[in-house]
Every structure is written in structure tokens, then in C-alpha cells.
Scaffold this active site. Structure first.
Site, short mmCIF file in Angstrom:
data_model
loop_
_atom_site.label_atom_id
_atom_site.label_comp_id
_atom_site.label_asym_id
_atom_site.label_seq_id
_atom_site.Cartn_x
_atom_site.Cartn_y
_atom_site.Cartn_z
N ASP A 154 0.83 -1.20 0.00
CA ASP A 154 0.00 0.00 0.00
C ASP A 154 0.87 1.26 0.00
OD1 ASP A 154 -2.70 1.20 0.46
OD2 ASP A 154 -1.77 1.87 2.33
N GLU A 191 1.35 -0.02 -5.02
CA GLU A 191 0.42 1.05 -5.40
C GLU A 191 1.21 2.36 -5.51
OE1 GLU A 191 -3.45 3.43 -3.62
OE2 GLU A 191 -1.89 2.70 -2.30
#
Ligand code: CA
Length: 531
Positions: free
Chosen positions: A222, A263
Site C-alpha cells: 500500500d 500502489e
């Protein structure tokens, strides 16, 4: 291990507005073996499926999806044809979404026990389905015992796990008990301090635990561009790249078959390309995603063509992950205002293009959802029974009102459904090396509403033609100036489409003015094997 025990002991006491749900800690057990790898990089030949556990399937009637629910639906996932699952955060967390972790060594008790998770992993591996989990390491929850101790005590061993200042500086600073702390996203998500080697060690203990004691197949990382702030720069810093190079070496040492996908939201391919190769295995190609969705929505090939040109320039090996929309974006079916033809065309672009495709749960049946975030993460629509067959209890959030007609059971029975279009495309991708791992060449189409791509692998070539528009098209002509295709007249064999294609004349590796069909139907996909 000492830190892990300390973490466990410090976990209880909920005082702030970042209110947590109580965590449980399960003992470590032996890992289940992953499927045998058929090639060095299994992820390059996989189709992934992103699951929000809370919303997938509830087996105990508490209205919250659980690990056992995914286990029970593995037959469905196998029939869809996916090879790997990405589970959104599974750790204990005060939030419904889990992107603020309380304990990296436990699972969210609302989703089940560690044994339940290990059973899911084992059953998935039996079906050659791998599982990666979200690894949220830019920040922790402000209720994480590391932060609570660091915040309360200037001499805490965890003080330097976070980023502190006497005065707020550039970016998002929040007042703590002793000075200000940095939290890029939110005050309840304090950023970890990766200039402190102890934090790196702590994170590598976490990856080792999940890869080697539990047996997951990798991580979706993330917010990876935010890991380290440097000289006032808040994202994509040299220090972040340096850290990731060391991280790559470390986790590949822990498990050479482990996969990471990062990401890196909002940057072009020239920036995200820096993350692949020796930092992460893949990044998500957001540029390609917008290209797919915007081209279909606007009925014009310019978006996807432009994204391909950037990929050819910056990431010609196609070492990236593709998708239509994810858990942070309005669902693609809502972007298309419920137009199934558009959803099919978008699925075609996703599943016939290079890159490793990720499908967001429910996308394959055309689930809708617009922000707020909770509404793009609602329960999966399984049947037309009460609450879409998701739960026998009260669902944590109501399913979409259209579940009586949009659901897995109904669409499985309809050969023309979006779900069966996904199944067909995934199957074709598996069966044809050109689609799975071939190179890609854009084909001139003479009509902006027609997109065409040639995929080549070894001795196979497949031509993909898609009508992106809502009208039949007769005014188009395919041409290619250069290729390695053999000269002669080819009678294409149709892999997808409804009528026999016209022969294709190739001279000096070129073709021009080729119309495989007099008319291309609205949103229709044609796959022609030409070699
Ligand atoms: Ca449940």
C-alpha cells in the site's frame, strides 16, 4: 520475536477517537506449500482477483464476510479461472477497511481465526490458486502499541519508529502527547520512520512471518510512493527507491517465489517504471487502467492507444499489473452507467492486453458503486435471495438494490452474461500464449471507435478487434506497416465472434485495408488467430 511478544502485551486499551476493535493473536503454525511454479515468474501468467473480505461471503451469520466464506467460494473462483487472490487488509484494525493496522502478526477476528486463514490458504493452494495480502507499512494505526508507547514516552524504544518534530513542517503533521508526528493520510495513521533500521527490521520480521510461517505468496504494498519523505519531498523520493532495493533483496531471500505489487497512484509510466525490476515485481499501471476505461466510455481508442505508447516507451517488457477499477475508485459499471456492452468491451481490453490483470470482486458480474468508499465495497451479489445470498444475518452494509437481476447465479445461467464473457476471456488467455505473454503491436483501424491489437508469441499471432462504440461500424480498415508475419493469404480462425472472417493478405510483413467483417457490432469483441 521479543518485539512481537511486546506488541501482543501492549495491545489493549482504547482511549482515542481512533477507536479499535479488539484484536486476537493466534499462534504460528506450519506453512502450507504454494503450488509448484511452472515458470520463474508465476505472476506474469496469472489473473488476479481482489477481495474485500468483509464483503465477499459470510458463513457464520454475523453479517461480516470471513475467511471461511472465501474458502467456500473457491469453486466459484476456480470456475471464473483466476489464479491468485489479493486480499485487502486482513490484520486487526480499528477501521472497517483495515488500512490502519493494530497487529501485523494476527488476523482480524471479525474475519475468523488464523486457523481459518491457514485453511483458506491450504484449500486455495490445492486448487493452484495463490494468495497475496495487503501489506500496509507506510503507517500503522495510532492505536498500534508501537505508536501508543512512542507517543506517551519520549524514551520509548519505539519513539524513533515514527517521525517527530517540535513544530509541524511540510506535509501533514499532527499534535501528539510530546511534539508533532507525521501522518500523510490521517492523524490516526502515523507514518513509520524508515530512516530507522529498527523499523526496517520490524517490517522484514513481518514479511518473514507471513511468507515462511504462514505461507502467503506475496504482498500488495500500500501507498509505496510515500514510504520515506526526503528534503521536503513527500513522494517518489530517492530514499524510498533505495529502501525498496534493499527490501527486494531481503524478501526475495526470504522466499524467491514471493511476489510484490505496489500502489503508486497518480504518476506516469516513466515514474512508476523506476519501481519495477529490483524494487518491486510489479506496480499497478494506473495509466493503462484509465486508458481502458476512458476509451470504452468515450467510444474512442485514443486513451488506450496513448497508454500503450507510454508502455512501449517506458515499460516495454509489460512488467506491470493492469485493472479497470479498484477499491478506491468508482466501480467501472457505474462509470459506464450500467451499460453491459461497455463493461464487456472493457473486460476485453483488460484480458487481452499485456500485463497481469487484476479483477475487483463483483466487477465480473457488473456490480455498481460510487463513492463514498463504503459504497464501492458492498457485499458480493451471489443470488437473488435475501441480501444477495451474502449472509443469513444482517449485512454490515446493504447490498446494491439490483442484486435480484445482477448476481452470480443468474449470470452463470445466461451464456451472454458479463460473467460468462469474463470466463471466456480468461480461458482464452490461459489457452493462448500470444494473449498470455506475447508482445503487442497497435493496429491502425481507420476509425477512432475501433481498437485493434496484434499479440504475438512464438508461432502464434492473435488479432483483437473491438468496436468501442454504441453503433455498428462498416467504415474501418485495419493496416499494419511492419511485422514478422509470413507472407501469403491467411484464413483466420475465429476464437471469439459470430461469423467467419475474411482472408488476410500479407505482403512483405504488411497488410492494409483489411476488413475481417463487413460490419462490427456495437461493443463487440473479435479475436482472430492469424498464425
Ligand atoms: Ca462472518
Amino acid at each position: 520475536m521479543l518485539k512481537r511478544i511486546l506488541s501482543t502485551l501492549l495491545l489493549f486499551s482504547f482511549l482515542s477517537s481512533c477507536a479499535p476493535t479488539p484484536p486476537t493473536v493466534a499462534p504460528a503454525q506450519t506453512a502450507t506449500p504454494a503450488p509448484e511454479a511452472e515458470s520463474a515468474n508465476w505472476w506474469n501468467e496469472a489473473v488476479f482477483y481482489e477481495i474485500f473480505v468483509r464483503s465477499f461471503y459470510d458463513t457464520d451469520g454475523d453479517g461480516i464476510g470471513d475467511f471461511n466464506g472465501i474458502t467456500q467460494k473457491l469453486d466459484y473462483l476456480e470456475s471464473l479461472g483466476v489464479d491468485a487472490l489479493w486480499l485487502m487488509p486482513i490484520h486487526p484494525s480499528p477501521s472497517y477497511h483495515g488500512y490502519d493496522v493494530l497487529n501485523y502478526y494476527a488476523v482480524n477476528p471479525q474475519y475468523g481465526s488464523m486457523d481459518d486463514f491457514k485453511n483458506l490458504l491450504n484449500e486455495a493452494h490445492k486448487r493452484d490458486i495463490r494468495i497475496i495480502i495487503d501489506l500496509v507499512i507506510n503507517h500503522t494505526s495510532s492505536q498500534h502499541p508501537w505508536f501508543k508507547d512512542a507517543n506517551a514516552n519520549l524514551d520509548s524504544p519505539y519513539r524513533d519508529f515514527y517521525v517527530w518534530a517540535n513544530e509541524p513542517g511540510a506535509g501533514n503533521w499532527h499534535q501528539g502527547q510530546n511534539g508533532y508526528y507525521y501522518g500523510f493520510f490521517w492523524g490516526c495513521m502515523p507514518d513509520l520512520n524508515y530512516t530507522n533500521p529498527a523499523v526496517t527490521d520490524a517490517v522484514l520480521n513481518v514479511t518473514d512471518f507471513w511468507l515462511n510461517e504462514i505461507g502467503v505468496d506475496g504482498f500488495r504494498i500500500d501507498a509505496v510512493k510515500h514510504l520515506i519523505e526526503e528534503n521536503g519531498k513527500l513522494e517518489n523520493t530517492p530514499a524510498t527507491h533505495t529502501w525498496l532495493k534493499d527490501f527486494y533483496t531481503a524478501y526475495k531471500t526470504q522466499n524467491p517465489q514471493a511476489y510484490t505489487v505496489g500502489e503508486v497512484f497518480g504518476a506516469g509510466s516513466s515514474v512508476v517504471n523506476l519501481y519495477t525490476g529490483d524494487e518491486l515485481d510489479h506496480i499497478f499501471n494506473f495509466e493503462m487502467s484509465s486508458g481502458f476505461v476512458n476509451s470504452v466510455n468515450g467510444g474512442a481508442n485514443s486513451g488506450v492507444t496513448s497508454a500503450f505508447k507510454f508502455a512501449f516507451q517506458d515499460m516495454p517488457d509489460f512488467n506491470y499489473a493492469t485493472f479497470l477499477t479498484n477499491h478506491d475508485q468508482n466501480r467501472v459499471m457505474s462509470v459506464f452507467n450500467g451499460n453491459t456492452g461497455k463493461a464487456k468491451a472493457a473486460a476485453t481490453l483488460l484480458l487481452t492486453s499485456p500485463g497481469t490483470p487484476f479483477i475487483y470482486y463483483g466487477e465480473e458480474i457488473g456490480m455498481t458503486g460510487k463513492k463514498p468508499d463504503e459504497d464501492i465495497r458492498v457485499p458480493m451479489q451471489w443470488t437473488n435471495a435475501e441480501d444477495a445470498g451474502f449472509t443469513t444475518g444482517n449485512p454490515w452494509r446493504a447490498p446494491n438494490a439490483d442484486f435480484e437481476t445482477v448476481n452470480v447465479a443468474v449470470e452463470t445461467e445466461d451464456p451472454a452474461s458479463l460473467l460468462n464473457h469474463y470466463r471466456t476471456l480468461i480461458q482464452l488467455r490461459k489457452e493462448h500464449p500470444a494473449l498470455l505473454k506475447g508482445d503487442a503491436v497497435l493496429i491502425e483501424t481507420g476509425n477512432s471507435a475501433v481498437f485493434a491489437l496484434l499479440r504475438n508469441s512464438g508461432d502464434e499471432s492473435i488479432l483483437i478487434v473491438v468496436n468501442l462504440g454504441d453503433e455498428p461500424i462498416t467504415d474501418y480498415a485495419l493496416s499494419l506497416e511492419e511485422s514478422l508475419l509470413p507472407d501469403g493469404t491467411i484464413t483466420p480462425s475465429l476464437l471469439l465472434g459470430s461469423e467467419q472472417a475474411q482472408p488476410l493478405e500479407i505482403t512483405n510483413g504488411q497488410f492494409s485495408d483489411y476488413k475481417p467483417f463487413d460490419e462490427l457490432l456495437p461493443y463487440e469483441t473479435y479475436l482472430l488467430k492469424i498464425k
